[in-house]
Design a protein around this motif. Structure first.
Motif, mmCIF file in Angstrom:
data_model
loop_
_atom_site.group_PDB
_atom_site.id
_atom_site.type_symbol
_atom_site.label_atom_id
_atom_site.label_comp_id
_atom_site.label_asym_id
_atom_site.label_seq_id
_atom_site.Cartn_x
_atom_site.Cartn_y
_atom_site.Cartn_z
ATOM 1 N N ALA A 111 -5.314 -6.698 10.655
ATOM 2 C CA ALA A 111 -3.964 -7.124 11.319
ATOM 3 C C ALA A 111 -4.079 -8.561 11.097
ATOM 4 O O ALA A 111 -2.915 -9.160 10.635
ATOM 5 N N TYR A 112 -4.984 -9.397 11.133
ATOM 6 C CA TYR A 112 -4.975 -10.718 11.238
ATOM 7 C C TYR A 112 -4.556 -11.051 9.672
ATOM 8 O O TYR A 112 -3.725 -11.776 9.433
ATOM 9 N N ALA A 113 -5.342 -10.516 8.716
ATOM 10 C CA ALA A 113 -5.131 -10.620 7.322
ATOM 11 C C ALA A 113 -3.684 -10.320 6.983
ATOM 12 O O ALA A 113 -3.066 -11.184 6.020
ATOM 13 N N GLU A 114 -2.997 -9.004 7.339
ATOM 14 C CA GLU A 114 -1.774 -8.921 7.232
ATOM 15 C C GLU A 114 -0.744 -9.734 7.907
ATOM 16 O O GLU A 114 0.138 -10.237 6.995
ATOM 17 N N ALA A 115 -1.232 -10.268 9.017
ATOM 18 C CA ALA A 115 -0.073 -11.499 9.637
ATOM 19 C C ALA A 115 -0.149 -12.671 8.702
ATOM 20 O O ALA A 115 0.867 -13.097 8.423
ATOM 21 N N VAL A 116 -1.565 -13.151 8.370
ATOM 22 C CA VAL A 116 -1.629 -14.293 7.507
ATOM 23 C C VAL A 116 -0.711 -13.904 5.914
ATOM 24 O O VAL A 116 0.105 -14.765 5.616
ATOM 25 N N ARG A 117 -0.853 -13.086 5.451
ATOM 26 C CA ARG A 117 -0.239 -12.481 4.270
ATOM 27 C C ARG A 117 1.355 -12.834 4.438
ATOM 28 O O ARG A 117 2.149 -13.146 3.942
ATOM 29 N N ALA A 118 2.019 -11.917 5.386
ATOM 30 C CA ALA A 118 3.250 -12.041 5.929
ATOM 31 C C ALA A 118 3.837 -13.153 6.221
ATOM 32 O O ALA A 118 4.823 -13.826 5.368
#
Length: 124
Positions: free
Chosen positions: A103-110
């Motif tokens: 979730a953290y990686a996805e948030a950073v990517r977004a």
């Protein structure tokens, strides 16, 4: 949970009910962890639930009376059930950790994509 002692050990229905409750709570926790992939506010509640589950396990597994020198069949079964519940709890913790990282990686990517799109729009 304290289990009633019956003629052949602990009341299996009580032990099964306790494990079913743990399984249900862990399933709910895993579902909430998956659903919280994009919502950071739910992590505090998930952590609180995990702490509650740990406390629940510790309260339920506290010895009622001193252990006998030779464990009975019921005590061995209870120890096996406890070991299985602890293994499942550890697996759920690992899954929650993995989901948190994803979730953290996805948030950073977004966020990076949004910032790049915003920059491109400003340049136009």
């Amino acid at each position: 949970m304290r289990f009633s002692v019956v003629e052949t050990g602990y009341d299996r229905r009580q032990v099964d009910a306790c494990l079913d409750e743990l399984s249900l709570r862990l399933g709910r926790l895993a579902a909430r962890a998956e659903g919280a992939a994009g919502a950071g506010r739910e992590w505090d509640q998930i952590r609180s639930d995990a702490v509650h589950l740990c406390d629940f396990l510790h309260r339920r597994t506290a010895p009622v009376e001193p252990a006998a020198p030779h464990p009975s069949v019921a005590e061995r079964e209870a120890a096996e059930l406890l070991a299985q519940a602890r293994a499942e709890l550890e697996a759920a913790r690992e899954e929650a950790r993995r989901l948190r990282e994803e979730a953290y990686a996805e948030a950073v990517r977004a966020r990076r994509e949004f910032e790049a799109a915003l920059l491109a729009r400003r340049r136009r």
